[in-house]
Design a protein around this motif. Structure first.
Motif, PDB file in Angstrom:
ATOM      1  N   ALA A   9    -111.773 -48.913  71.040  1.00 37.09           N
ATOM      2  CA  ALA A   9    -111.163 -50.216  71.300  1.00 37.09           C
ATOM      3  C   ALA A   9    -109.691 -50.210  70.904  1.00 37.09           C
ATOM      4  N   ASP A  10    -109.376 -49.590  69.785  1.00 33.06           N
ATOM      5  CA  ASP A  10    -107.992 -49.511  69.339  1.00 33.06           C
ATOM      6  C   ASP A  10    -107.150 -48.689  70.310  1.00 33.06           C
ATOM      7  N   ILE A  11    -107.669 -47.545  70.733  1.00 35.41           N
ATOM      8  CA  ILE A  11    -106.954 -46.700  71.688  1.00 35.41           C
ATOM      9  C   ILE A  11    -106.749 -47.443  73.005  1.00 35.41           C
ATOM     10  N   GLN A  14    -103.893 -49.837  72.731  1.00 41.88           N
ATOM     11  CA  GLN A  14    -102.611 -49.133  72.709  1.00 41.88           C
ATOM     12  C   GLN A  14    -102.222 -48.653  74.102  1.00 41.88           C
ATOM     13  N   LEU A  15    -103.200 -48.145  74.853  1.00 39.14           N
ATOM     14  CA  LEU A  15    -102.921 -47.616  76.185  1.00 39.14           C
ATOM     15  C   LEU A  15    -102.479 -48.699  77.165  1.00 39.14           C
ATOM     16  N   LYS A  16    -102.978 -49.914  76.998  1.00 37.36           N
ATOM     17  CA  LYS A  16    -102.630 -51.007  77.905  1.00 37.36           C
ATOM     18  C   LYS A  16    -101.131 -51.282  77.928  1.00 37.36           C
ATOM     19  N   ALA A  17    -100.488 -51.087  76.798  1.00 35.45           N
ATOM     20  CA  ALA A  17     -99.055 -51.382  76.700  1.00 35.45           C
ATOM     21  C   ALA A  17     -98.175 -50.221  77.174  1.00 35.45           C
ATOM     22  N   MET A  18     -98.774 -49.097  77.532  1.00 37.05           N
ATOM     23  CA  MET A  18     -98.016 -47.900  77.904  1.00 37.05           C
ATOM     24  C   MET A  18     -97.900 -47.758  79.411  1.00 37.05           C
ATOM     25  N   ARG A  23     -98.895 -42.779  78.696  1.00 34.30           N
ATOM     26  CA  ARG A  23    -100.335 -42.500  78.603  1.00 34.30           C
ATOM     27  C   ARG A  23    -100.609 -41.003  78.720  1.00 34.30           C
ATOM     28  N   ALA A  24     -99.871 -40.333  79.599  1.00 28.24           N
ATOM     29  CA  ALA A  24    -100.038 -38.885  79.746  1.00 28.24           C
ATOM     30  C   ALA A  24     -99.635 -38.169  78.450  1.00 28.24           C
ATOM     31  N   GLN A  25     -98.554 -38.624  77.818  1.00 28.82           N
ATOM     32  CA  GLN A  25     -98.130 -38.029  76.548  1.00 28.82           C
ATOM     33  C   GLN A  25     -99.177 -38.281  75.464  1.00 28.82           C
ATOM     34  N   PHE A  26     -99.708 -39.490  75.421  1.00 29.70           N
ATOM     35  CA  PHE A  26    -100.749 -39.828  74.443  1.00 29.70           C
ATOM     36  C   PHE A  26    -101.962 -38.928  74.632  1.00 29.70           C
ATOM     37  N   THR A  27    -102.368 -38.735  75.884  1.00 24.73           N
ATOM     38  CA  THR A  27    -103.519 -37.887  76.183  1.00 24.73           C
ATOM     39  C   THR A  27    -103.271 -36.461  75.711  1.00 24.73           C
ATOM     40  N   LEU A  28    -102.086 -35.930  76.007  1.00 22.71           N
ATOM     41  CA  LEU A  28    -101.754 -34.579  75.559  1.00 22.71           C
ATOM     42  C   LEU A  28    -101.794 -34.495  74.036  1.00 22.71           C
TER      43      LEU A  28
END
Length: 76
Positions: A9-11, A14-18, A23-28
């Motif tokens: 839920a937290d992730i 966070q992803l909604k605002a990116m 999001r690709a950087q976060f995933t990496l």
């Protein structure tokens, strides 16, 4: 609420605002973290076998390629 549910839920929040590149950087970053942790023998856990390490390495490389594509894509 279980820890994995809280983390998910937290992730998600966070992803909604990116944007897509963020999001690709976060995933990496996330898959690199998992790969490093899983292959380090952290906390006395068994190390990955070669097949598992290669599989996680392939996931990291796929995430890296995806980020490269997102950085090269024109933004609208």
């Amino acid at each position: 609420m279980a820890l994995d549910t809280m983390l998910a839920a937290d992730i998600e929040q966070q992803l909604k605002a990116m944007d897509e590149t963020e999001r690709a950087q976060f995933t990496l970053d996330l898959v690199e973290l998992v790969h490093r942790y899983a292959s380090s023998g952290a906390m006395g856990e068994a190390r990955l076998d070669d097949s598992e390490a290669r599989g996680l390495g392939e996931v990291v490389e796929a995430a890296r390629r995806h980020l490269d594509v997102m950085r090269q894509s024109p933004t609208d």
